[in-house]
Design an enzyme around this catalytic site. Structure first.
Site, PDB file in Angstrom:
ATOM      1  N   GLU A 176       0.842  -1.207   0.000  1.00 48.75           N
ATOM      2  CA  GLU A 176       0.000   0.000   0.000  1.00 48.75           C
ATOM      3  C   GLU A 176       0.875   1.254   0.000  1.00 48.75           C
ATOM      4  OE1 GLU A 176      -2.794  -0.524   3.277  1.00 48.75           O
ATOM      5  OE2 GLU A 176      -4.144  -1.455   1.845  1.00 48.75           O
ATOM      6  N   GLU A 384      -5.309  -8.518  -0.980  1.00 50.01           N
ATOM      7  CA  GLU A 384      -6.015  -8.368   0.293  1.00 50.01           C
ATOM      8  C   GLU A 384      -7.494  -8.183   0.002  1.00 50.01           C
ATOM      9  OE1 GLU A 384      -4.619  -5.419   3.052  1.00 50.01           O
ATOM     10  OE2 GLU A 384      -2.527  -5.856   2.599  1.00 50.01           O
TER      11      GLU A 384
HETATM   12  C1  BGP Z   1      -4.488  -2.904   4.982  1.00 48.60           C
HETATM   13  C2  BGP Z   1      -3.132  -3.464   5.399  1.00 48.60           C
HETATM   14  C3  BGP Z   1      -3.182  -4.785   6.070  1.00 48.60           C
HETATM   15  C4  BGP Z   1      -4.447  -5.067   6.863  1.00 48.60           C
HETATM   16  C5  BGP Z   1      -5.700  -4.485   6.229  1.00 48.60           C
HETATM   17  C6  BGP Z   1      -6.923  -4.610   7.128  1.00 48.60           C
HETATM   18  O1  BGP Z   1      -4.388  -1.527   4.941  1.00 48.60           O
HETATM   19  O2  BGP Z   1      -2.304  -3.630   4.249  1.00 48.60           O
HETATM   20  O3  BGP Z   1      -2.016  -4.853   6.864  1.00 48.60           O
HETATM   21  O4  BGP Z   1      -4.298  -4.700   8.177  1.00 48.60           O
HETATM   22  O5  BGP Z   1      -5.509  -3.149   5.888  1.00 48.60           O
HETATM   23  O6  BGP Z   1      -7.028  -3.461   7.942  1.00 48.60           O
HETATM   24  P1  BGP Z   1      -7.171  -3.612   9.523  1.00 48.60           P
HETATM   25  O7  BGP Z   1      -6.149  -4.616   9.933  1.00 48.60           O
HETATM   26  O8  BGP Z   1      -6.942  -2.262  10.065  1.00 48.60           O
HETATM   27  O9  BGP Z   1      -8.579  -4.128   9.748  1.00 48.60           O
END
Ligand code: BGP
Length: 486
Positions: A176, A384
């Protein structure tokens, strides 16, 4: 008849700081994430410059993938997983970050992880930097604001591509990378840029100060240079290597209304927040709208002679992104904004939301895949996609996470439609294949996994693992290559 090609890479994803724990084991140094306390959906995580005795830092133990990786990879293998996305905890190999030689215990750990994946026929998909910049680089250099981080990063890449040649062929340069464009937690975890205070709440903020924006976009430029040179290095060391960019959210902004001003507002938010980074990494140069944005906002990006040639010569082999939700953009300043997964936006009144307020929009995934394919015409991975929820154990002692199965089913159907549209999608790794620490809130309560881990928001639990209903459902999906979604 589903459209997933033979060899489609079905899998799941994690990040080192959210699963490994062992934050100082076997020579590892602290990373920036190790300075973030736990939080909740309503209380932000807190940055502490000094690690405080008695304060809970979720990344310090996380879910101890470091001690459980053989069991975890066995569970992934038994469900037929084809690809496992994970990241390198940079400070495990380079404890401060600027050392010339790596910490051998760190090199040995990841070699063992990749060999374990190989035993189960699982391809590793390795994120080189996933918010785990060594604390030393933050403290000594202010992270990526200092151009010397390019060399430190390339030193890490040289170690990775050489040591794991033949074990790993799929790499992502920065997780990201567009999150660095935000202040607060964005520039801290994605850029290693030191927060101002000794102890301050961490959220994702929009920056409008020209001087701060100049630091942020100079740091981002350094990451673009590092990414481009990493691509060339990866190809030189092993022509089998495929290297991707990784964009947070991908195209995931709609106009709030059909008013032309809102359509323009959405286009401009997409240009700066989504397309800017991938245009540089996929096309090899800054687009005109970016140069106008820099000029209009008094942003000075420190570049050197030869930088443009470096960017042109290191474009990525594939486009990868995280997709959770969509938001809206409006030209009307009065319209209320809401947070999401590190993306500020306006809630879409036509979409249901998760307990954390994230819109559920499978059609948006089909739309975004078409947008990306139309723009770049290179292979795409969705690396993701997941549904964070409070999973309760049922009377029968099981976790019946039908809501997560529903989320996956609708998004897999959307990917199938995109493939039928002609999109060259080659992999799908669901987020949080196993329950891990939430990046935004530091919670365990916000569970994503199809494998439950006994751990709560305060670090209590015996860390035992057990499959949820979605584990057995996804196993069926993989075995049928996307045909059987019942
Ligand atoms: C993205 C990241 C991940 C993961 C995901 C879910 O921004 O790349 O690392 O964490 O978000 O978000 P969260 O874990 O805050 O629910």
């Amino acid at each position: 008849m589903a459209h997933f090609p033979d060899g489609f890479l079905w899998g799941g994803a994690t990040a080192a700081n959210q699963c490994e724990g062992a934050w100082l084991a076997d020579g590892k140094g602290p990373s920036v994430e190790d300075h973030l306390t736990g939080g909740t959906v309503s209380t932000p995580r807190t940055f502490t410059r000094v690690i405080e005795e008695g304060t809970y830092y979720p990344s310090h133990e996380a879910v101890d993938f470091y001690g459980h990786y053989k069991e975890d990879i066995r569970l992934f293998g038994e469900m037929g997983m084809k690809v496992f996305r994970m990241s390198i905890n940079w400070a495990r190999l380079y404890p401060v970050g600027d050392e010339p030689e790596p910490n051998e215990a760190g090199v040995a750990f990841y070699r063992s992880v990749f060999e374990e994946c190989g035993k189960w026929g699982i391809e590793p998909l390795v994120t080189i930097s996933h918010y785990e910049i060594p604390w030393g680089l933050c403290e000594k250099y202010n992270g990526w604001a200092d151009r010397r981080c390019v060399e430190f990063y390339l030193n890490l890449c040289r170690t990775l591509f050489t040591e794991y040649k033949g074990l790993v062929r799929y790499w992502l340069t920065f997780n990201e990378i567009n999150i660095l464009q935000h202040g607060g937690m964005g520039s801290f975890v994605a850029g290693g840029i030191m927060p101002k205070g000794d102890r301050e709440p961490m959220g994702l903020t929009d920056v409008d100060d020209p001087a701060e924006l100049s630091v942020i976009y100079t740091a981002l430029h350094h990451q673009f240079l590092a990414s481009a040179q990493a691509v060339r290095l990866a190809h030189e060391i092993d022509p089998e290597n495929m290297v991707g960019c990784m964009i947070g959210g991908g195209p995931s902004i709609y106009p709030y209304t059909c008013a032309p001003a809102d359509v323009l507002a959405a286009q401009q938010k997409l240009q700066i927040g989504t397309w800017l980074c991938s245009d540089v990494q996929c096309r090899g140069s800054y687009p005109g709208y970016a140069l106008r944005y820099f000029a209009d906002n008094g942003i000075t990006v420190s570049m050197e002679e030869g930088d443009e040639e470096i960017l042109r010569g290191g474009t990525v082999d594939m486009y990868t992104y995280s997709y959770y939700m969509t938001n809206c953009a409006s030209a009307d300043p009065e319209v209320v904004k809401t947070g999401g997964n590190m993306v500020m936006g306006i809630p879409n009144p036509y979409l249901k939301k998760s307990d954390w307020g994230w819109a559920i929009d499978p059609d948006g995934l089909r739309w975004s895949l078409n947008e990306v394919w139309d723009r770049y015409q290179i292979p795409i991975m969705v690396v993701e996609n997941g549904f964070g929820a409070v999973d309760e154990r049922a009377e029968d002692g099981k976790f019946h996470d039908d809501y997560r199965i529903d989320y996956f089913r609708s998004h897999i159907k959307a990917m199938d439609e995109a493939l039928a549209d002609g999109v060259n999608l080659i992999a799908y790794t669901t987020w949080g294949c196993i329950d891990i620490v939430s990046a935004g809130t530091g919670e365990m309560k916000k569970r994503y996994g199809y494998i439950y881990v006994d751990r709560d928001n305060d670090g209590n639990g015996d860390l035992h693992r057990e499959p949820k209903d979605s584990y057995f459902w996804y196993k069926k999906v993989i075995a049928s290559n996307g045909e059987d979604l019942a």
